[in-house]
Design a protein around this motif. Sequence first.
Motif, short mmCIF file in Angstrom:
data_model
loop_
_atom_site.label_atom_id
_atom_site.label_comp_id
_atom_site.label_asym_id
_atom_site.label_seq_id
_atom_site.Cartn_x
_atom_site.Cartn_y
_atom_site.Cartn_z
N LEU A 156 46.62 43.28 53.22
CA LEU A 156 46.69 42.68 51.88
C LEU A 156 47.89 41.74 51.75
N ALA A 157 48.97 42.12 52.48
CA ALA A 157 50.17 41.29 52.41
C ALA A 157 49.95 39.94 53.08
N HIS A 158 48.94 39.90 53.96
CA HIS A 158 48.76 38.68 54.73
C HIS A 158 47.40 38.01 54.54
N HIS A 159 46.61 38.57 53.63
CA HIS A 159 45.27 37.98 53.45
C HIS A 159 44.95 37.75 51.98
N ASP A 160 44.00 36.87 51.80
CA ASP A 160 43.52 36.57 50.46
C ASP A 160 42.42 37.59 50.14
N SER A 161 42.57 38.31 49.04
CA SER A 161 41.65 39.41 48.78
C SER A 161 40.24 38.91 48.43
N LEU A 162 40.11 37.71 47.95
CA LEU A 162 38.78 37.21 47.58
C LEU A 162 37.96 36.84 48.83
N THR A 163 38.59 36.17 49.76
CA THR A 163 37.83 35.66 50.91
C THR A 163 38.12 36.40 52.21
N ASP A 164 39.13 37.31 52.20
CA ASP A 164 39.58 38.01 53.41
C ASP A 164 40.21 37.07 54.44
N LEU A 165 40.45 35.85 54.03
CA LEU A 165 41.08 34.91 54.97
C LEU A 165 42.59 35.12 54.98
N PRO A 166 43.28 34.77 56.07
CA PRO A 166 44.74 34.83 56.07
C PRO A 166 45.30 34.03 54.90
N ASN A 167 46.40 34.53 54.33
CA ASN A 167 47.01 33.81 53.22
C ASN A 167 48.07 32.83 53.75
N ARG A 168 48.81 32.28 52.83
CA ARG A 168 49.78 31.24 53.20
C ARG A 168 50.81 31.76 54.22
N ALA A 169 51.29 33.02 53.98
CA ALA A 169 52.34 33.57 54.86
C ALA A 169 51.83 33.69 56.29
N LEU A 170 50.63 34.26 56.41
CA LEU A 170 50.09 34.45 57.77
C LEU A 170 49.75 33.11 58.41
N LEU A 171 49.25 32.19 57.59
CA LEU A 171 48.93 30.89 58.16
C LEU A 171 50.17 30.22 58.74
N ARG A 172 51.27 30.33 57.98
CA ARG A 172 52.50 29.70 58.46
C ARG A 172 52.90 30.30 59.80
#
Length: 874
Positions: A442-458
């Motif tokens: 959850l800390a690293h993903h977008d809960s709506l799409t399950d895609l990596p979020n900004r932090a993980l992408l960076r």
Amino acid sequence: MRTRECGWLAALSLASLSGCALDADWLVLLPGLSFGLGGLLLAVAGLALLVASRRQAGMIRRMRDFSDGVGVVLWKMDPASGRYLQVSRRAEALLGYPCEAWLAEDFWREHLHPEDREFACNLRATQLALGLNHEIEYRMVDAGGHEVAVRDTASVLRDQRGCITGLAGVLIDVSAHRALVQALDESESRFRKVMEQIPNIAVQGYDSERRVVFWNSASERVYGWSQQEALGKRLEDLIIPDAMREDVIELHRRWLEYGEAIPAGELALRTKGGATVPVFSCHVLTRNAHGTAEMYCLDVEMEDVKRTEAAWRESERRFQLMFAKAEVGLALRTLDGRLTQVNPKICSILGYPEDQLLCLDLAALTYPDDLPAELEAIAACLDGRQSSYSLEKRYVRHDGSTVWAQVTSSLIRDESGGATQFMTVVEDISQRKDREAQIAWLAHHDSLTDLPNRALLRDRLERSIARAQRRERRAALLVLDLDRFKTINDSLGHAVGDQLLQQVALRLRNAVRETDTVSRQGGDEFLIVLGEISDLEDIARIVQKILERMELPFELAGQSLSSSVSIGISVFPDDGADSDTLLKNADSAMYCAKEGGRNTFRFYAEAMNESALERLKMESALRLAIERDELTLHYQPQVELAGRSLLGVEALLRWNSATLGSVPPGRFIPVAEDSGLIVAIGQWVLAQACEQVRRWRKEGVGDICIAVNLSALQFRRSDIVATVRDAIEGSAIPAHLIELELTESLLMQNAEDVLRTMRELKALGVRLSIDDFGTGYSSLSYLKRFPVDRLKVDRSFVKDAAENPDDAAIVRAIIQLGKSLKLDVIAEGAETAAQIDFLTAEGCHSVQGYYFARPQPEREIRALLTLAAIPPAT
Ligand SMILES: Nc1nc2c(ncn2[C@@H]2O[C@H](COP(=O)(O)O[C@H]3[C@@H](O)[C@H](n4cnc5c(=O)[nH]c(N)nc54)O[C@@H]3COP(=O)(O)O)[C@@H](O)[C@H]2O)c(=O)[nH]1
């Protein structure tokens, strides 16, 4: 010191009484030797009498020698003064003084040990006063100052009237004897003390009548009888229960009479109070100083042992119970990792039945990545750096799945401190790990799409940059913004908007490789990191794919909606060396794309846009080329050098695009290959070539062989054997009229697969040749195995072969190689007469090149096909 009357000395005195001279007087002393010499000296005494009566001087001398030999000193003393009158030779050895020194006044007295002097002098004086023979033990001091213990046996000499005339005696060195006696005394007293005081063993001694002669303190404690009470009482009256009484007496008797030892064993004996006491009793039969038999019993109280055993059994029972019922997994493990005991819980954690688990070891059960850390911890325990270890690890379960466990292993040592095994406690922490993973997710993903979020992408972007830097490749960052998303969201509601975002996420994920990262930044903005890019056109192609997929309608809330994206692209290292710069530049490129009319992409660098756009345009146009009938085949003759006769033609693809005009194959073939379009195009070419063969045959032109290029992708991806078979069968032509040209580099990749396909193709009857020969790295051994008919020398070697000795050597070598392998060799790209002459001189079989004809449409080449000899082109 002790004195002792030596009764039978009187007998010997007879010798002196009968008027023995000095020598005869000695004889009375010989019985002094009886101590320790027994029967021998009785014989000597008899001999002395005989000697006294016969006064045989020789015999006396021998006796004196004898006394020296047995190590005794014979002496004669003046009773009044205490001065030696005579001493035998042995005196010198006894104290280390010459015999003459002994005769000095007061020698005896002065060489008495100071502690014994008074007592010895007084005793002798008293005995003399009483006229008694006597024996004294005392210590003398030798010339070296050492004590010498002696036994001095003295006889009083009398004349016929009975008056005392002298004193004669024997000195015997008893130092060794005394030391021995003393040692024995000490030893006996030591052992007696041990026996008396030993706390856990009740020791009793019984005489031959089973009366108590020894009763130690442990016996008092165990049986309740004090030593005083027990001494003199019989065994059977003290501690033997009535029922055993007769047996014990009988056993004891049989031991004494027949030597049948009473065996050791557990007994239930009786205490003073009548209670029963269990003991383990063992027995020893010995003889005392008087030679009579004594039995010693050593009894160990069993109550303690039994209590300890019971406690141990109880503790073991509890341990087993705890082991079996424990809510955590427990296992005992040998030092080398084998499981020796496991409880039901660990069986359920690991999913194994107990018997199977006991056949496994630590290494087999541990997830390979986690093994080194545990082996290190075990080593630390075994070399004493720690006594236990605790770690989190994964086990491999019976069904192959993994389970996370908190493991604590403690070293178990035996009584002597040696490590024997490990006790391991295993707690299933999978749920905790899942929760932790979920939180981390959850800390690293977008809960709506399950895609990596900004932090993980960076993080992924930075890793991609680092990897690209190491491998000298490129990485790309795509910023995507949905066009018209706000309108959809506002008009159809957030739920539909969310669904759209989820479907977009899915499409984006499916459009890129597993190793690429698709991320949602919030709202309708997505980012994609493309790693390991070798060619800028790859980026354009992926972007094009994304755009196309986004154009397809979305099925949302029962209605079909169309959407599109605008994409901005920045490339590492071209557009920035770090993640911040790349993000900023991709963002600004995305705004350019939006301004450019949406549903499009923009590279941050303008130049990249141009080449990518051109390529994309070409790809899109090529996609339509077959159906728009924009493709044609040109044919170029292949001529046999010796007779200039036509061997066949090569089919070469031409594209006349409605939008791009005539595009040379050198430009569109790579795009077709990269996009995969070459498979369909190649199929089309093959079918066209077969059809052309069929037409030429039908129209009477003849059996003209057509060589067709097969791209590597076509060869590997499609079912090429079926494609070729279908094409040949479809036009009903002899298979040998089709030649397939395979590039040399194709043969070198997955050689075994290629070989298998080539054999299948060959089995169809087609001819096979190796195109661009000399540019790859074929080894002779490979070439021998491939079922090829012809080598086609690459035109780059032919070009300068007539002038350049290196190229000439290569061409020559290829021609020779072909001859050795019995393969035809055709040289392509022959443009000049000089090249033709060179190739002819080198024995090259055939050529293809502008010298004879350029690739031409069928109607233009047709005239050549029926000529007996092909003339040079004009
Ligand atoms: N997979 C497929 N590849 C194809 C097909 N058609 C062509 N090609 C490949 O494209 C490359 C370029 O082809 P092209 O421009 O047609 O060039 C061919 C000849 O025109 C050229 N040639 C022939 N003689 C001469 C000469 O004397 N001088 C000179 N400068 N060029 C000459 O050589 C090309 C033939 O090459 P090759 O196929 O290796 O024999 C080229 O690599 C083609 O293979 C297709 O249908 N499928």
